[in-house]
Design a protein around this motif. Structure first.
Motif, PDB file in Angstrom:
ATOM      1  N   GLY A 179     -76.535 -14.657  18.323  1.00 44.60           N
ATOM      2  CA  GLY A 179     -75.914 -14.888  17.025  1.00 44.60           C
ATOM      3  C   GLY A 179     -74.651 -15.711  17.121  1.00 44.60           C
TER       4      GLY A 179
ATOM      5  N   GLN B 138     -75.507 -19.372  17.793  1.00 44.15           N
ATOM      6  CA  GLN B 138     -75.939 -20.074  16.579  1.00 44.15           C
ATOM      7  C   GLN B 138     -74.733 -20.433  15.717  1.00 44.15           C
ATOM      8  OE1 GLN B 138     -78.777 -17.881  14.236  1.00 44.15           O
ATOM      9  NE2 GLN B 138     -78.760 -19.354  12.548  1.00 44.15           N
ATOM     10  N   TRP B 139     -73.806 -19.511  15.571  1.00 48.64           N
ATOM     11  CA  TRP B 139     -72.628 -19.757  14.738  1.00 48.64           C
ATOM     12  C   TRP B 139     -71.738 -20.829  15.362  1.00 48.64           C
ATOM     13  CZ3 TRP B 139     -67.293 -19.464  15.056  1.00 48.64           C
ATOM     14  CH2 TRP B 139     -66.600 -19.483  13.839  1.00 48.64           C
TER      15      TRP B 139
ATOM     16  N   ASP C  47     -66.964 -12.902   6.922  1.00 55.34           N
ATOM     17  CA  ASP C  47     -68.101 -13.826   7.006  1.00 55.34           C
ATOM     18  C   ASP C  47     -69.376 -13.017   7.225  1.00 55.34           C
ATOM     19  OD1 ASP C  47     -70.067 -15.635   7.765  1.00 55.34           O
ATOM     20  OD2 ASP C  47     -68.743 -16.857   8.993  1.00 55.34           O
TER      21      ASP C  47
ATOM     22  N   GLN D  15     -72.236 -13.806   8.106  1.00 55.93           N
ATOM     23  CA  GLN D  15     -73.046 -14.222   9.253  1.00 55.93           C
ATOM     24  C   GLN D  15     -72.554 -13.578  10.550  1.00 55.93           C
ATOM     25  OE1 GLN D  15     -73.366 -18.471   9.835  1.00 55.93           O
ATOM     26  NE2 GLN D  15     -74.559 -18.262  11.722  1.00 55.93           N
TER      27      GLN D  15
END
Length: 280
Positions: free
Chosen positions: A20, A23-24, A231, A233
Motif C-alpha cells: 500500500g 502504491q501511494w 487520508d 488511502q
C-alpha cells in the motif's frame, strides 16, 4: 533512480502495509520499491553494504547498522520514526499476590523474558534489573521469532502466561503489551501488578545509508512525513503499522539498548554478531 527499502516479514500484514505504501509513494512521483527479509541481520548487512538504500529497522538493527556502516567507512541516519516509537518503557510484572515490592526481592527467583534478541522484553529489562542490583536470579527465555528482534511478541505472551501459571516469579514486557495482554485476557484482570518500570527508550527507525541516491532519499523522507491520518488511502495502512504520524528520526533514545548490547556482548564494536546463543 529507484529507491529500494528493506523490511522484515515478521507478520503477513507487512506485505499489505508496504504494498500500500509503495502504491501511494509511486502515486506521489517517487520511484520506490521494497524487498522483504526473513530476519534483520541480513537486512542490516545489505544496508551497510549499500545493496539497499533504506531499511525499516528495529532498534537492535539500528545499532548494528550504525556499527557495521562505520566499520565500512559509511554513515547511516535515523530518518523517520513512528509517533509511537519514542519514549517507550518496559515493565517487570509480578503476580498480584507476590510478596516482592522491589526488584531486589526477586533474588533467587526466576524472571521470564522474551526472545534472546528482543530489545523490549529481554535486553533492556535485564540490563535494568542488573543495574537495580539484581544479580542472583534465574532467567527463563521464551524464544519465539528469533531473528525478528522482538517484532513477534509471542515470547512476551508466553512469559506472561507462565507468570499467571506460577511457573516464574516475574515477567518482562513492553508496557504496551502489558496493557494488550490484559485486554485480551492473557493476563486476567487483577492477576498481576507492575513491580518496576525501566527508563524511556526509542524503538524502530527508518535508516538510510549514505550511498542512497540523495534526491530520492530526501523525497522518501519528505513524503513519509507528509502522510496524513485523514487520508483514506493511507489511514488503514498507518493503523496496521501502528502509528498516526511519521516523525523525524533521532538517535537520542537508543542509549539503554546500546548499554545492554555492550554488557552482554550481543554485537561487538564493529557490528559483528557475538551473542553465543543467537542464531537467526
Amino acid at each position: 533512480m529507484t529507491l529500494i527499502m528493506g523490511g522484515v516479514a515478521y507478520d503477513p500484514k507487512v506485505l499489505t502495509i508496504w504494498d500500500g505504501f509503495r502504491q501511494w509513494l509511486r502515486g506521489q512521483g517517487l520511484d520506490f520499491d521494497y524487498v522483504l527479509y526473513s530476519h534483520y541481520e541480513r537486512q542490516v548487512e545489505d544496508l551497510a553494504d549499500g545493496r539497499i538504500h533504506a531499511a525499516w529497522n528495529s532498534p537492535l538493527a539500528w545499532l548494528r547498522t550504525e556499527r557495521l556502516a562505520a566499520a565500512r567507512g559509511r554513515t547511516v541516519r535515523s530518518a523517520v520514526m513512528r509517533d509511537t516509537d519514542q519514549d517507550l518503557t518496559s515493565v517487570v510484572v509480578v503476580r498480584a499476590d507476590s510478596p516482592a515490592t522491589t526488584p531486589g526481592d526477586l533474588a533467587g527467583g526466576t524472571v521470564g523474558v522474551g526472545a534472546v534478541d528482543s530489545p523490549q522484553s529481554t535486553l533492556i529489562p535485564l540490563s535494568f534489573l542488573r543495574h537495580s542490583g539484581l544479580d542472583d536470579v534465574r532467567v527463563r527465555r521464551f524464544d519465539v521469532g528469533v531473528g525478528l528482534h522482538g517484532d513477534h511478541i509471542g515470547g512476551e505472551r508466553d512469559a506472561a502466561r507462565a507468570l499467571v501459571a506460577g511457573e516464574i516469579d516475574a515477567a518482562c514486557m513492553i508496557d504496551g503489551n502489558h496493557l494488550l495482554f490484559g485486554q485480551e485476557g492473557t493476563l486476567p484482570a487483577g492477576s498481576t501488578r507492575v513491580l518496576a518500570q525501566t527508563g524511556v527508550y526509542d524503538h524502530c527507525t527508518m535508516a538510510i545509508v549514505d550511498t542512497a541516491p540523495a534526491d530520492e532519499a530526501d523525497e522518501f523522507v519528505r513524503l513519509l512525513l507528509s502522510m496524513s491520518y485523514a487520508d483514506p488511502q493511507v489511514r488503514p495502512l498507518l493503523d496496521l503499522e501502528g502509528l498516526k504520524q511519521w516523525v523525524p528520526g533521532r538517535t537520542s533514545g537508543f542509549g539503554p539498548l546500546a548499554r545492554a548490547v555492550d554488557e552482554t556482548g550481543f554485537y561487538d564494536a564493529a557490528g559483528t554478531v557475538t551473542a553465543r546463543e543467537y542464531d537467526p
